[in-house]
Design an enzyme around this catalytic site. Sequence first.
Site, PDB file in Angstrom:
ATOM      1  N   TYR A  39      -9.432 -17.506  -8.746  1.00 51.10           N
ATOM      2  CA  TYR A  39      -9.109 -17.131 -10.121  1.00 51.10           C
ATOM      3  C   TYR A  39      -8.995 -15.609 -10.167  1.00 51.10           C
ATOM      4  O   TYR A  39      -9.909 -14.906  -9.753  1.00 51.10           O
ATOM      5  CB  TYR A  39     -10.234 -17.599 -11.064  1.00 51.10           C
ATOM      6  CG  TYR A  39     -10.018 -17.180 -12.499  1.00 51.10           C
ATOM      7  CD1 TYR A  39      -9.064 -17.820 -13.293  1.00 51.10           C
ATOM      8  CD2 TYR A  39     -10.746 -16.144 -13.070  1.00 51.10           C
ATOM      9  CE1 TYR A  39      -8.852 -17.431 -14.615  1.00 51.10           C
ATOM     10  CE2 TYR A  39     -10.550 -15.757 -14.391  1.00 51.10           C
ATOM     11  CZ  TYR A  39      -9.597 -16.410 -15.151  1.00 51.10           C
ATOM     12  OH  TYR A  39      -9.390 -16.029 -16.447  1.00 51.10           O
ATOM     13  N   ASP A  67      -9.054  -8.478  -4.812  1.00 51.72           N
ATOM     14  CA  ASP A  67      -9.545  -8.559  -6.181  1.00 51.72           C
ATOM     15  C   ASP A  67     -11.062  -8.351  -6.132  1.00 51.72           C
ATOM     16  O   ASP A  67     -11.822  -9.260  -5.789  1.00 51.72           O
ATOM     17  CB  ASP A  67      -9.191  -9.932  -6.772  1.00 51.72           C
ATOM     18  CG  ASP A  67      -9.702 -10.080  -8.194  1.00 51.72           C
ATOM     19  OD1 ASP A  67     -10.440  -9.191  -8.668  1.00 51.72           O
ATOM     20  OD2 ASP A  67      -9.377 -11.099  -8.831  1.00 51.72           O
ATOM     21  N   LYS A 117     -15.584  -5.801 -13.589  1.00 44.53           N
ATOM     22  CA  LYS A 117     -16.898  -6.129 -14.127  1.00 44.53           C
ATOM     23  C   LYS A 117     -17.995  -5.085 -13.900  1.00 44.53           C
ATOM     24  O   LYS A 117     -18.679  -4.712 -14.832  1.00 44.53           O
ATOM     25  CB  LYS A 117     -17.365  -7.465 -13.550  1.00 44.53           C
ATOM     26  CG  LYS A 117     -16.617  -8.671 -14.107  1.00 44.53           C
ATOM     27  CD  LYS A 117     -17.240  -9.952 -13.582  1.00 44.53           C
ATOM     28  CE  LYS A 117     -16.342 -11.149 -13.751  1.00 44.53           C
ATOM     29  NZ  LYS A 117     -16.300 -11.718 -15.102  1.00 44.53           N
TER      30      LYS A 117
HETATM   31  N1  PMP Z   1     -10.748 -11.624 -11.019  1.00 44.42           N
HETATM   32  C1  PMP Z   1     -11.896 -12.247 -10.740  1.00 44.42           C
HETATM   33  C2  PMP Z   1     -12.320 -12.395  -9.307  1.00 44.42           C
HETATM   34  C3  PMP Z   1     -12.691 -12.736 -11.787  1.00 44.42           C
HETATM   35  O1  PMP Z   1     -13.841 -13.377 -11.505  1.00 44.42           O
HETATM   36  C4  PMP Z   1     -12.267 -12.545 -13.110  1.00 44.42           C
HETATM   37  C5  PMP Z   1     -13.087 -13.024 -14.291  1.00 44.42           C
HETATM   38  N2  PMP Z   1     -14.152 -13.769 -14.062  1.00 44.42           N
HETATM   39  C6  PMP Z   1     -11.051 -11.899 -13.347  1.00 44.42           C
HETATM   40  C7  PMP Z   1     -10.320 -11.435 -12.275  1.00 44.42           C
HETATM   41  C8  PMP Z   1     -10.550 -11.699 -14.746  1.00 44.42           C
HETATM   42  O2  PMP Z   1     -11.308 -10.758 -15.403  1.00 44.42           O
HETATM   43  P1  PMP Z   1     -11.315 -10.677 -17.015  1.00 44.42           P
HETATM   44  O3  PMP Z   1     -12.040 -11.885 -17.507  1.00 44.42           O
HETATM   45  O4  PMP Z   1     -12.051  -9.397 -17.300  1.00 44.42           O
HETATM   46  O5  PMP Z   1      -9.907 -10.636 -17.478  1.00 44.42           O
END
Ligand code: PMP
Length: 430
Positions: A149, A231, A259
């Site tokens: 994701y 990512d 995050k």
């Molecule tokens: N990449 C990863 C690996 C994630 O875990 C997440 C969200 N959990 C995202 C992207 C998307 O981040 P956001 O919810 O801040 O849009």
Amino acid sequence: MKVLKRSLKRSNEYYARATKVIMDGTQLYSKGTKINVQGVSPIYLQRGKGCHVWDVDGTEYIDYGMAVGTLILGYGYPAVNNAIKKQLDEGTNFSLVHPKEVELAELLVEHIPCAEMMRFEKTGSSATTAAIRLARAYTGREKVIRGEYHGWHDWCLANSTHNLGIPKVLQDYVFTGKYNDLESYKMLFEQHGESIAAVITEVIEFEEPKDNFLPKLKELAHKYGALIIFDEVVTGFRFSLGGAQEYFNIVPDLATFGKGMSNGMPISAVTGRAEIFDKVHEHIFISTTFGGECLSLAAAIANVTELHEKKVPDYLWDIGKKLKNDFNKLINEHELQEYIQCIGLPPRLNLSYKASDKITAIELKSLGMQEMVKRGILFTWTIFTSFSLHDKDIEKTMEAFDDSLKVCKQAIQDNDVKKYLEGKPIVPIL
Ligand code: PMP
């Protein structure tokens, strides 16, 4: 350990109001009711300090969600709070760019191996979307291979089970590779190699990279002329100040952070080789009103500085190692290792539950979470440690975990989870 006397009255009242005006009652599925044991878990949290939170009914919990992994330092951390307060008095957003944009960018260049140039965004999703657009622009290609994701935007979820509202045509532009399965990527490159712009993957989720998976994946992508994007929205600043790329010593072309960047404020970054940005910047459009919003910039600078000065990632490794060992020691003592295991590397852990005869893995995980939350330990889908988690919190956690394992064992022996589950089992998101 005693089960707490708790009320969910106010949580339920807010939720009843929310479902009338907010789709699914949440802005993020990972915070929503389905991913927690409905009827047992609190729904609304009011405030936090360190690694402790209080729900709207006044019950205190040790929080292992840490605001979905955004709080590496902890709730209400003074150095970050003070930076935000100071900035608040000077201004939150301006008509022209602000010096803190430069200060933060330079700080990230100093610490993140791949970072030469960057753009700030607000969310993980917008950072990964920017990375994909950069890769498409740079390579002149349109297809991507994703690992996990990477956000809710069209490019990513087109080939997921939740793709309602996304143009079908986009399904031809995203494929999914499997972590640690180089063959799955090789097959996709053999079929679509000429049109793949990038591979985007997390550096690590819970499973460790095997057989040089990461360097081999990078080599494969480059062999076909595609970029490799890490990512690091979750792993960034956590595995090492420079992210998991620094820990595993492998530098991607581009990387995304989010995050862990600002101890809970909304800011993310797409960064990587300057040459990529230089080549495309005149014809690409990545631009957002709140990208230079100053409270988040101030928070990020204070956060990264504190992580560096206090060697916080080292602390996460140490405390996470203790937590993982203590979990697995108790699991072994209860002879439940066949069903329950603490997995992952110390900065990012999870409790993995396996199905028994008539109990699904999800039901057993739900039961485990239920018994913890009843004892004041808020387990969410993933376990996030923080600089505010201390030995005394772990001791309390283990007292609760001991009881939770007893109940799980009883349910397994009785082959009946329904007798023990007091709410609805959790429903995985995707
Ligand atoms: N990449 C990863 C690996 C994630 O875990 C997440 C969200 N959990 C995202 C992207 C998307 O981040 P956001 O919810 O801040 O849009």
